[in-house]
Design an enzyme around this catalytic site. Structure first.
Site, short mmCIF file in Angstrom:
data_model
loop_
_atom_site.label_atom_id
_atom_site.label_comp_id
_atom_site.label_asym_id
_atom_site.label_seq_id
_atom_site.Cartn_x
_atom_site.Cartn_y
_atom_site.Cartn_z
N THR A 170 2.88 -3.94 -2.58
CA THR A 170 2.05 -3.28 -1.56
C THR A 170 0.79 -4.06 -1.18
O THR A 170 0.01 -3.58 -0.35
CB THR A 170 1.62 -1.87 -2.04
OG1 THR A 170 0.99 -2.00 -3.32
CG2 THR A 170 2.81 -0.94 -2.15
N LYS A 225 9.11 -4.34 4.77
CA LYS A 225 9.35 -2.89 4.66
C LYS A 225 10.34 -2.43 5.74
O LYS A 225 11.18 -1.56 5.49
CB LYS A 225 8.03 -2.11 4.79
CG LYS A 225 7.06 -2.30 3.64
CD LYS A 225 7.52 -1.69 2.32
CE LYS A 225 7.56 -0.18 2.31
NZ LYS A 225 7.92 0.37 0.99
N ALA A 280 7.17 -0.84 -4.56
CA ALA A 280 7.03 -1.86 -3.51
C ALA A 280 5.98 -2.89 -3.94
O ALA A 280 5.19 -2.65 -4.85
CB ALA A 280 6.59 -1.21 -2.20
N TYR A 292 4.33 -8.02 5.19
CA TYR A 292 4.52 -6.74 4.51
C TYR A 292 5.33 -5.79 5.42
O TYR A 292 6.34 -5.22 5.00
CB TYR A 292 3.16 -6.13 4.16
CG TYR A 292 3.22 -4.70 3.66
CD1 TYR A 292 3.74 -4.40 2.40
CD2 TYR A 292 2.76 -3.65 4.45
CE1 TYR A 292 3.79 -3.09 1.95
CE2 TYR A 292 2.80 -2.34 4.00
CZ TYR A 292 3.32 -2.06 2.75
OH TYR A 292 3.37 -0.75 2.30
N GLY A 324 3.04 4.17 -9.86
CA GLY A 324 2.11 3.69 -8.84
C GLY A 324 1.18 4.82 -8.39
O GLY A 324 1.23 5.92 -8.92
N MET A 325 0.35 4.50 -7.39
CA MET A 325 -0.65 5.48 -6.92
C MET A 325 0.01 6.75 -6.40
O MET A 325 -0.33 7.86 -6.82
CB MET A 325 -1.51 4.82 -5.84
CG MET A 325 -2.64 5.69 -5.35
SD MET A 325 -3.83 4.76 -4.38
CE MET A 325 -2.89 4.35 -2.92
N LEU A 326 0.96 6.62 -5.50
CA LEU A 326 1.67 7.80 -5.00
C LEU A 326 2.59 8.36 -6.07
O LEU A 326 2.72 9.59 -6.22
CB LEU A 326 2.49 7.42 -3.75
CG LEU A 326 3.44 8.50 -3.22
CD1 LEU A 326 2.66 9.73 -2.75
CD2 LEU A 326 4.30 7.95 -2.08
N ASP A 365 13.58 -3.31 -12.92
CA ASP A 365 13.00 -4.29 -12.00
C ASP A 365 13.96 -4.39 -10.81
O ASP A 365 15.05 -4.96 -10.94
CB ASP A 365 12.83 -5.64 -12.70
CG ASP A 365 12.24 -6.70 -11.77
OD1 ASP A 365 12.09 -6.41 -10.55
OD2 ASP A 365 11.92 -7.80 -12.24
N1 LIG Z 1 -0.84 2.15 -0.17
C1 LIG Z 1 -0.73 2.38 1.13
O1 LIG Z 1 -1.74 2.45 1.87
C2 LIG Z 1 0.63 2.58 1.77
C3 LIG Z 1 0.72 2.75 3.16
C4 LIG Z 1 1.97 2.95 3.74
C5 LIG Z 1 3.11 2.96 2.95
N2 LIG Z 1 3.02 2.79 1.61
C6 LIG Z 1 4.25 2.80 0.80
O2 LIG Z 1 4.17 3.92 -0.09
C7 LIG Z 1 4.79 3.59 -1.34
C8 LIG Z 1 3.82 3.87 -2.48
O3 LIG Z 1 2.65 3.09 -2.29
P1 LIG Z 1 1.54 2.97 -3.42
O4 LIG Z 1 0.28 2.54 -2.76
O5 LIG Z 1 1.55 4.19 -4.30
O6 LIG Z 1 2.10 1.72 -4.23
P2 LIG Z 1 1.64 1.11 -5.64
O7 LIG Z 1 0.49 1.88 -6.21
O8 LIG Z 1 1.48 -0.36 -5.44
O9 LIG Z 1 2.90 1.42 -6.54
C9 LIG Z 1 4.09 0.72 -6.42
C10 LIG Z 1 4.75 0.69 -7.77
O10 LIG Z 1 5.93 -0.12 -7.66
C11 LIG Z 1 5.96 -0.96 -8.79
N3 LIG Z 1 6.75 -2.16 -8.55
C12 LIG Z 1 6.37 -3.31 -7.96
N4 LIG Z 1 7.36 -4.22 -7.99
C13 LIG Z 1 8.41 -3.62 -8.63
C14 LIG Z 1 9.70 -4.05 -8.99
N5 LIG Z 1 10.15 -5.29 -8.72
N6 LIG Z 1 10.52 -3.19 -9.63
C15 LIG Z 1 10.09 -1.95 -9.93
N7 LIG Z 1 8.86 -1.48 -9.63
C16 LIG Z 1 8.02 -2.31 -8.99
C17 LIG Z 1 4.52 -1.30 -9.03
O11 LIG Z 1 4.31 -1.84 -10.34
P3 LIG Z 1 3.09 -2.89 -10.54
O12 LIG Z 1 1.85 -2.14 -10.21
O13 LIG Z 1 3.23 -3.28 -11.97
O14 LIG Z 1 3.36 -4.01 -9.57
C18 LIG Z 1 3.86 0.06 -8.85
O15 LIG Z 1 3.88 0.83 -10.03
C19 LIG Z 1 5.23 2.13 -1.21
O16 LIG Z 1 6.59 2.09 -0.89
C20 LIG Z 1 4.40 1.58 -0.07
O17 LIG Z 1 5.06 0.52 0.60
C21 LIG Z 1 1.80 2.59 0.98
#
Ligand SMILES: NC(=O)c1ccc[n+]([C@@H]2O[C@H](COP(=O)([O-])OP(=O)(O)OC[C@H]3O[C@@H](n4cnc5c(N)ncnc54)[C@H](OP(=O)(O)O)[C@@H]3O)[C@@H](O)[C@H]2O)c1
Length: 284
Positions: free
Chosen positions: A65, A132, A63, A128, A11-13, A39
């Protein structure tokens, strides 16, 4: 040598975190899994696979997200963010591993109107945030050595985000309407990844807030992105959340106070505008 498992590594982070962990904790083995490898909605598989790897630390950042997507698909939101996290926590506890879980400012309702501290009571306004928060509760209930890191408004090189969306829209449109009644702290995933690594190295436990310092609205964030990108022909129109009409309600104010991070590790997060400049330089 410790074995560190990152769940959600693509994912992004996740991508930035993998790089930071490889370079900042030499000697440790870092394993990155994402949905192709595990999964987290499948409890038995998740527990078996993680138990077999026997990690010392599990960093769980996978997650669902999409905040508005969660609102429209509550079942999936809870299956991934709550039940999925429960499965990872179960596995971590069976391995006697430390568990690091990434959570969100959206566990708060925004009524406080001053930076939220780690011991403030959560009260999520959207699905969401609720899912969480349930994830946080599962981690706390199942894992002895846990670290919950709440963060917000992420952007980075490896995912769709507000900054890349503003830059793209500015190429296509002459006016942009941006929400001006939600306040937070935009956070660069590279800075967050470094802070996660520091917290782990300090053996931090409990809940921590981590975000770039300073605050703004989405609208002023958007204006700064355009200014720093040298775009001055696009007119920005401030609008309200109500006018935008998104399915999920967001808190009007969700700034995270990061004093605890500084007190326990000495780390101060740099201002969001400095981090943004760095991101835009890397992007070009
Ligand atoms: N983005 C924000 O602004 C933000 C803010 C606060 C907190 N956070 C938290 O920070 C963390 C990282 O965020 P991010 O924006 O980097 O998230 P992201 O880019 O959406 O990455 C999440 C990763 O989890 C994978 N995933 C989804 N469903 C899954 C499953 N059932 N089993 C295994 N992997 C799965 C996704 O795969 P797919 O892409 O194939 O679905 C993706 O690679 C998350 O926990 C998020 O809740 C994010």
């Amino acid at each position: 040598m410790r074995r560190i498992l990152v769940v959600g590594a693509k994912g992004m982070l996740g991508r930035d975190l993998m790089e930071v962990l490889h370079s900042s904790i030499p000697g440790d083995e870092v394993v990155g899994w994402d949905i192709e490898e595990i999964d987290i909605q499948k409890e038995e598989d998740t527990v078996t696979k993680i138990e077999k790897l026997r990690p010392d630390i599990v960093i769980h950042i996978a997650a669902y997200t999409d905040v508005d997507g969660c609102e429209l698909n509550k079942e999936k939101a809870f299956a991934v963010n709550a039940e999925g996290t429960r499965s990872v926590a179960l596995a971590a506890s069976k391995c006697h591993a430390k568990m690091v879980y990434l959570s969100t400012d959206y566990v708060f309702d925004g009524d406080k109107r001053e930076p939220y501290l780690e011991n403030d009571s959560p009260h999520p306004l959207n699905v969401y945030g609720q899912s969480k928060l349930k994830g946080e509760q599962c981690v706390q209930a199942l894992v002895k050595d846990f670290l919950i890191i709440r963060t917000q408004w992420l952007y980075g090189l490896f995912g769709k985000n507000f900054v890349s969306s503003i830059i793209r829209q500015a190429r296509e449109k002459s006016t942009l309407s941006i929400v001006d009644d939600q306040t937070g702290s935009p956070t660069y995933t590279v800075d967050l990844a470094k802070a996660v690594s520091v917290l782990i190295q300090f053996g931090a436990r409990g809940i921590f807030h981590v975000a770039n310092s300073g605050l703004c609205t989405w609208c002023s964030f958007g204006q700064t992105i355009l200014e720093l990108s040298g775009v001055n022909r696009v007119k920005v129109i401030p609008i309200s959340s109500m006018e935008l009409g998104r399915p999920a309600t967001r808190p009007f104010y969700s700034v995270l106070g990061c004093q605890k991070l500084k007190e326990e590790t000495g780390l101060t997060m740099r201002p969001w505008s400095e981090a943004l400049k760095d991101y835009l330089r890397t992007l070009n």
